[in-house]
Scaffold this active site. Structure first.
Site, PDB file in Angstrom:
ATOM      1  N   HIS A 280       0.859  -1.191   0.000  1.00  0.00           N
ATOM      2  CA  HIS A 280       0.000   0.000   0.000  1.00  0.00           C
ATOM      3  C   HIS A 280       0.893   1.239   0.000  1.00  0.00           C
ATOM      4  CE1 HIS A 280      -3.368   2.558   0.580  1.00  0.00           C
ATOM      5  NE2 HIS A 280      -3.685   2.306   1.823  1.00  0.00           N
ATOM      6  N   HIS A 319      -2.685  -2.482  -9.615  1.00  0.00           N
ATOM      7  CA  HIS A 319      -3.637  -1.822  -8.721  1.00  0.00           C
ATOM      8  C   HIS A 319      -4.920  -2.647  -8.680  1.00  0.00           C
ATOM      9  CE1 HIS A 319      -6.079   1.315  -6.890  1.00  0.00           C
ATOM     10  NE2 HIS A 319      -4.937   1.893  -6.562  1.00  0.00           N
ATOM     11  N   ASP A 375       2.626   5.206  -6.952  1.00  0.00           N
ATOM     12  CA  ASP A 375       3.881   5.068  -6.192  1.00  0.00           C
ATOM     13  C   ASP A 375       5.110   4.916  -7.069  1.00  0.00           C
ATOM     14  OD1 ASP A 375       1.790   3.385  -4.042  1.00  0.00           O
ATOM     15  OD2 ASP A 375       2.970   5.117  -3.438  1.00  0.00           O
TER      16      ASP A 375
HETATM   17  C1  SDX Z   1      -1.470   2.101  -3.504  1.00  0.00           C
HETATM   18  O1  SDX Z   1      -6.173   0.769  -3.156  1.00  0.00           O
HETATM   19  C2  SDX Z   1      -5.684   1.940  -3.403  1.00  0.00           C
HETATM   20  O2  SDX Z   1      -6.333   2.814  -3.883  1.00  0.00           O
HETATM   21  C3  SDX Z   1      -4.224   2.110  -3.019  1.00  0.00           C
HETATM   22  C4  SDX Z   1      -3.594   3.381  -3.522  1.00  0.00           C
HETATM   23  C5  SDX Z   1      -4.168   4.565  -2.815  1.00  0.00           C
HETATM   24  O3  SDX Z   1      -4.046   5.684  -3.330  1.00  0.00           O
HETATM   25  O4  SDX Z   1      -4.617   4.399  -1.662  1.00  0.00           O
HETATM   26  O5  SDX Z   1      -3.788   3.556  -4.906  1.00  0.00           O
HETATM   27  C6  SDX Z   1      -2.069   3.399  -3.256  1.00  0.00           C
HETATM   28  O6  SDX Z   1      -1.388   1.329  -2.579  1.00  0.00           O
HETATM   29  C7  SDX Z   1      -1.012   1.744  -4.898  1.00  0.00           C
HETATM   30  C8  SDX Z   1      -0.488   0.284  -4.986  1.00  0.00           C
HETATM   31  C9  SDX Z   1       0.930   0.274  -4.441  1.00  0.00           C
HETATM   32  N1  SDX Z   1       1.457  -1.100  -4.341  1.00  0.00           N
HETATM   33  C10 SDX Z   1       2.366  -1.558  -5.195  1.00  0.00           C
HETATM   34  O7  SDX Z   1       2.824  -0.928  -6.150  1.00  0.00           O
HETATM   35  C11 SDX Z   1       2.882  -2.951  -4.855  1.00  0.00           C
HETATM   36  C12 SDX Z   1       2.942  -3.796  -6.124  1.00  0.00           C
HETATM   37  N2  SDX Z   1       1.589  -4.027  -6.588  1.00  0.00           N
HETATM   38  C13 SDX Z   1       0.958  -5.299  -6.223  1.00  0.00           C
HETATM   39  O8  SDX Z   1       1.279  -5.718  -4.924  1.00  0.00           O
HETATM   40  C14 SDX Z   1      -0.516  -5.345  -6.594  1.00  0.00           C
HETATM   41  O9  SDX Z   1      -0.631  -4.875  -7.865  1.00  0.00           O
HETATM   42  C15 SDX Z   1      -1.530  -4.648  -5.708  1.00  0.00           C
HETATM   43  C16 SDX Z   1      -1.432  -5.062  -4.304  1.00  0.00           C
HETATM   44  C17 SDX Z   1      -1.372  -3.183  -5.803  1.00  0.00           C
HETATM   45  C18 SDX Z   1      -2.909  -5.029  -6.249  1.00  0.00           C
HETATM   46  O10 SDX Z   1      -2.995  -6.387  -6.125  1.00  0.00           O
HETATM   47  P1  SDX Z   1      -4.364  -7.158  -6.480  1.00  0.00           P
HETATM   48  O11 SDX Z   1      -5.393  -6.284  -7.051  1.00  0.00           O
HETATM   49  O12 SDX Z   1      -4.740  -7.939  -5.271  1.00  0.00           O
HETATM   50  O13 SDX Z   1      -3.942  -8.039  -7.677  1.00  0.00           O
HETATM   51  P2  SDX Z   1      -3.328  -9.460  -7.525  1.00  0.00           P
HETATM   52  O14 SDX Z   1      -2.310  -9.464  -6.425  1.00  0.00           O
HETATM   53  O15 SDX Z   1      -4.453 -10.431  -7.451  1.00  0.00           O
HETATM   54  O16 SDX Z   1      -2.530  -9.624  -8.904  1.00  0.00           O
HETATM   55  C19 SDX Z   1      -3.170 -10.093 -10.061  1.00  0.00           C
HETATM   56  C20 SDX Z   1      -2.030 -10.751 -10.857  1.00  0.00           C
HETATM   57  C21 SDX Z   1      -1.257 -11.796 -10.054  1.00  0.00           C
HETATM   58  O17 SDX Z   1      -0.683 -12.674 -11.000  1.00  0.00           O
HETATM   59  P3  SDX Z   1      -1.374 -14.139 -11.207  1.00  0.00           P
HETATM   60  O18 SDX Z   1      -1.505 -14.756  -9.806  1.00  0.00           O
HETATM   61  O19 SDX Z   1      -2.739 -13.842 -11.824  1.00  0.00           O
HETATM   62  O20 SDX Z   1      -0.452 -14.888 -12.106  1.00  0.00           O
HETATM   63  O21 SDX Z   1      -1.066  -9.734 -11.200  1.00  0.00           O
HETATM   64  C22 SDX Z   1       0.173 -10.052 -10.578  1.00  0.00           C
HETATM   65  C23 SDX Z   1      -0.125 -11.014  -9.438  1.00  0.00           C
HETATM   66  O22 SDX Z   1       1.008 -11.827  -9.174  1.00  0.00           O
HETATM   67  N3  SDX Z   1       0.709  -8.790 -10.071  1.00  0.00           N
HETATM   68  C24 SDX Z   1       1.980  -8.426 -10.201  1.00  0.00           C
HETATM   69  C25 SDX Z   1       2.058  -7.161  -9.622  1.00  0.00           C
HETATM   70  N4  SDX Z   1       0.858  -6.795  -9.153  1.00  0.00           N
HETATM   71  C26 SDX Z   1       0.026  -7.828  -9.432  1.00  0.00           C
HETATM   72  N5  SDX Z   1       3.061  -9.066 -10.747  1.00  0.00           N
HETATM   73  C27 SDX Z   1       4.217  -8.371 -10.706  1.00  0.00           C
HETATM   74  N6  SDX Z   1       4.367  -7.146 -10.165  1.00  0.00           N
HETATM   75  C28 SDX Z   1       3.309  -6.515  -9.619  1.00  0.00           C
HETATM   76  N7  SDX Z   1       3.471  -5.305  -9.095  1.00  0.00           N
END
Ligand code: SDX
Length: 441
Positions: A280, A319, A375
Site C-alpha cells: 500500500h 492496482h 507510487d
Molecule cells: C497504492 O487501493 C488503493 O487505492 C491504493 C492506492 C491509494 O491511493 O490508496 O492507490 C495506493 O497502494 C497503490 C499500490 C501500491 N502497491 C504496489 O505498487 C505494490 C505492487 N503491486 C501489487 O502488490 C498489486 O498490484 C496490488 C497489491 C497493488 C494489487 O494487487 P491485487 O489487485 O490484489 O492483484 P493481484 O495481487 O491479485 O494480482 C493479479 C495478478 C497476479 O498474477 P497471477 O496470480 O494472476 O499470475 O497480477 C500479478 C499477481 O502476481 N501482479 C503483479 C504485480 N501486481 C500484481 N506481478 C508483478 N508485479 C506486480 N506489481
C-alpha cells in the site's frame, strides 16, 4: 421462466431484481438490485432447511464487495479516472492547493474565499504539538522508521485531547480535524529531525502548508526558511494527488476501527499502520529499493524475468482498481522533471523509464493489466528532494489524513453503518474433547 443462456436477456426482463433458483431445493428467490448491487443480507433467506443460518457471500479481501455508500472519491479503473467530490484529479492538481482540496474532500464543496481563509487559519494555528510529545520522539532509536514513530505519536494525540471522544459532536470533530491535518506534518518533520539528530524546527505560520512542512524538515541556521517555490508547489501537488482514494486498505482500516466509535486519533493511527505496508503506502519506498537493486538499465530485463517467474513484484505497478494507467502517475511523472530541473536529474529515472517501457509492451504485464500506479515515480521525486526512502510512506500519510477523516465522518453519519463485524466460513474442527497433557503425542 424458461432457462436462458447466461448473460442473455430473458424475454420481457424489466424488473430491477435478480431471480435466483436454488438448485438444491428448486426454490426461486427474487432479490432487489439497486446501484447495480444486491444486499448480501437478502441472501440469508436462501436456505436448504429452516434450521439453516442462511446464505452469505464469500469475498476474501473484498475484491467485489461494496462496504459503504460514499460521495467522497470516485475511481473508474478501466478508464483511469479519479475524481474528488466530482472534480477530476487533473484539474485539482493544476488549479487547486492541498488545503483547498482537503476542504473539498471533507465538506463536499470547494470553499468560498472566506471559508478557505478561515480553514487555512485554523489549520495553521493547530500545527504545534504538545512539548511532551518530544519526549516520546526522543525515546526512539536514531534509526527508528519514521512510520513507526508517526503511528505511535498520532495514537498518543488521543491522550492529549480526550474531548475527541465526543465523536457525534460536529464541533468536536471539526476541531480534531484541524488538529490532525495541522499536526501530521509537524509529527512527521520531528520524526525526520530526530533521525538526523538535529533540533526540532517549530512551525512558521507565515508559510504555506507545504512550505511550512519543508521549513520544519530542512531549516538549519537561517532566521526564516524560504522554501524553493518549485519544490513547494511540487509537494503541494503531490499532497493533492494523495489526499483520497475511495475504499483503499487504509481508508478501510479507518472506517473499520472508527466503527467501534473510538476517537479519530486512534482510528488515524490504525489507518497509518495500514498505509505502512509495502503493498500500500509503503510501495514508494520499495520502488526506490527495487530501482537501486536493479542498479542499471542493462539489468532491467533480468529483473523483469524474475518478476515474470513470480520471484519478485514490479513495485509501483498494478492496482486493485486501476486496470489502466493511474491518472496520478501521469501527473507525478511530469512533476518529476520540474523537480529535477531544480535539484538535478535523478539517474534512477532511466531505470524506471525502462521498466515502464518493457512492462507496457510485455504480455505478462499487459494481460494482467499492470500499469504504473501513483507510487512508481513519487520515490524518484522524494529522493531528488533529499528525503530518505524511509520518509516516503510518511509523505503519503500526511495528505491522506484528509481522506481518512472524510471517510471516517461519512461512516459515522451513515445511518446504515454500525460496528464492522464480518462473518466467516468456518472450516475448522467439529466439536472435540480436551486431551490431558499426559495423553498427547
Ligand atoms: C497504492 O487501493 C488503493 O487505492 C491504493 C492506492 C491509494 O491511493 O490508496 O492507490 C495506493 O497502494 C497503490 C499500490 C501500491 N502497491 C504496489 O505498487 C505494490 C505492487 N503491486 C501489487 O502488490 C498489486 O498490484 C496490488 C497489491 C497493488 C494489487 O494487487 P491485487 O489487485 O490484489 O492483484 P493481484 O495481487 O491479485 O494480482 C493479479 C495478478 C497476479 O498474477 P497471477 O496470480 O494472476 O499470475 O497480477 C500479478 C499477481 O502476481 N501482479 C503483479 C504485480 N501486481 C500484481 N506481478 C508483478 N508485479 C506486480 N506489481
Amino acid at each position: 421462466m424458461s432457462p436462458t443462456k447466461p448473460g442473455s436477456a430473458a424475454a420481457g426482463a424489466t424488473r430491477d431484481t435478480l431471480t435466483i433458483v436454488d438448485n438444491r431445493t428448486g426454490r426461486q428467490y427474487e432479490i432487489p438490485v439497486k446501484n447495480d448491487t444486491i444486499r448480501a443480507l437478502d441472501l440469508r433467506q436462501i436456505k436448504v432447511n429452516e434450521a439453516d443460518f442462511g446464505m452469505m457471500s464469500y469475498d476474501p479481501a473484498f475484491t467485489n464487495t461494496a462496504s459503504c455508500m460514499s460521495k467522497v472519491g470516485f475511481i473508474d479503473g478501466d478508464k483511469g479516472i479519479l475524481r474528488y467530490r466530482g472534480y477530476p484529479i487533473e484539474e485539482l492538481a493544476e488549479k487547486s492547493s492541498y488545503l483547498e482540496t482537503a476542504y473539498l474532500i471533507l465538506y463536499g464543496e470547494l470553499p468560498t474565499k472566506s471559508q478557505l481563509a478561515d480553514w487555512s487559519s485554523n489549520i495553521t494555528h493547530h500545527t504545534f504539538i504538545h512539548e511532551s510529545i518530544k519526549k516520546f520522539l526522543d525515546g526512539f532509536h536514531y534509526d527508528a522508521h519514521p512510520m513507526g514513530m508517526l503511528i505511535s505519536t498520532v495514537a498518543a494525540l488521543s491522550t492529549f485531547y480526550p474531548d475527541a471522544k465526543d465523536i457525534f459532536n460536529p464541533d468536536s470533530r471539526r476541531k480534531q480535524t484541524y488538529r490532525l491535518i495541522g499536526k501530521m506534518p509537524t509529527l512527521a518533520a520531528f520524526a525526520y529531525r530526530h533521525s538526523l539528530g538535529m533540533p526540532y524546527v517549530y512551525p512558521d505560520n507565515d508559510l504555506s502548508y507545504s512550505g511550512n512542512f519543508l521549513n520544519m524538515l530542512f531549516r538549519t541556521t537561517e532566521l526564516q526558511y524560504r522554501p524553493n517555490p518549485t519544490l513547494e508547489r511540487a509537494l503541494d501537488i503531490l499532497f493533492i494527488l494523495h489526499a483520497d482514494h475511495e475504499q483503499n486498505c487504509s481508508s478501510t482500516a479507518m472506517r473499520g476501527v472508527g466503527s467501534s466509535q473510538v476517537d479519530p486519533y486512534s482510528a488515524t493511527a490504525a489507518a497509518t499502520a495500514a498505509l505502512y505496508g509495502p503493498l500500500h503506502g509503503g510501495a514508494n519506498e520499495q520502488v526506490l529499493r527495487m530501482l537501486l537493486e536493479i542498479g542499471s538499465v542493462n539489468e532491467v530485463p533480468a529483473y523483469v524475468k524474475k518478476v515474470k517467474a513470480g520471484e519478485k513484484l514490479l513495485m509501483g505497478f498494478g492496482h486493485r482498481v486501476y486496470k489502466n494507467y493511474d491518472p496520478r502517475a501521469r501527473i507525478v511523472k511530469r512533476i518529476a522533471y520540474e523537480v529535477f530541473d531544480v535539484m538535478g536529474r535523478n539517474p534512477l529515472i532511466d531505470i524506471a523509464l525502462e521498466c515502464e517501457r518493457i512492462a507496457l509492451e510485455d504480455d505478462y504485464f499487459v494481460t494482467r493489466r499492470l500499469y504504473p500506479n501513483v507510487d512508481f515515480y513519487t520515490g524518484l521525486i522524494y529522493q531528488a528532494m533529499g528525503f530518505p526512502v524511509t520518509m516516503f510512506p510518511v509523505l503519503f500519510a500526511i495528505p491522506r489524513t484528509s481522506g481518512w477523516i472524510a471517510q471516517w465522518e461519512e461512516m459515522l453519519l451513515d445511518s446504515e453503518q454500525k460496528i464492522a463485524r464480518p462473518r466467516q466460513v468456518y472450516i475448522g474442527y467439529d466439536q472435540r474433547s480436551y486431551i490431558p497433557l499426559e495423553h498427547r503425542s
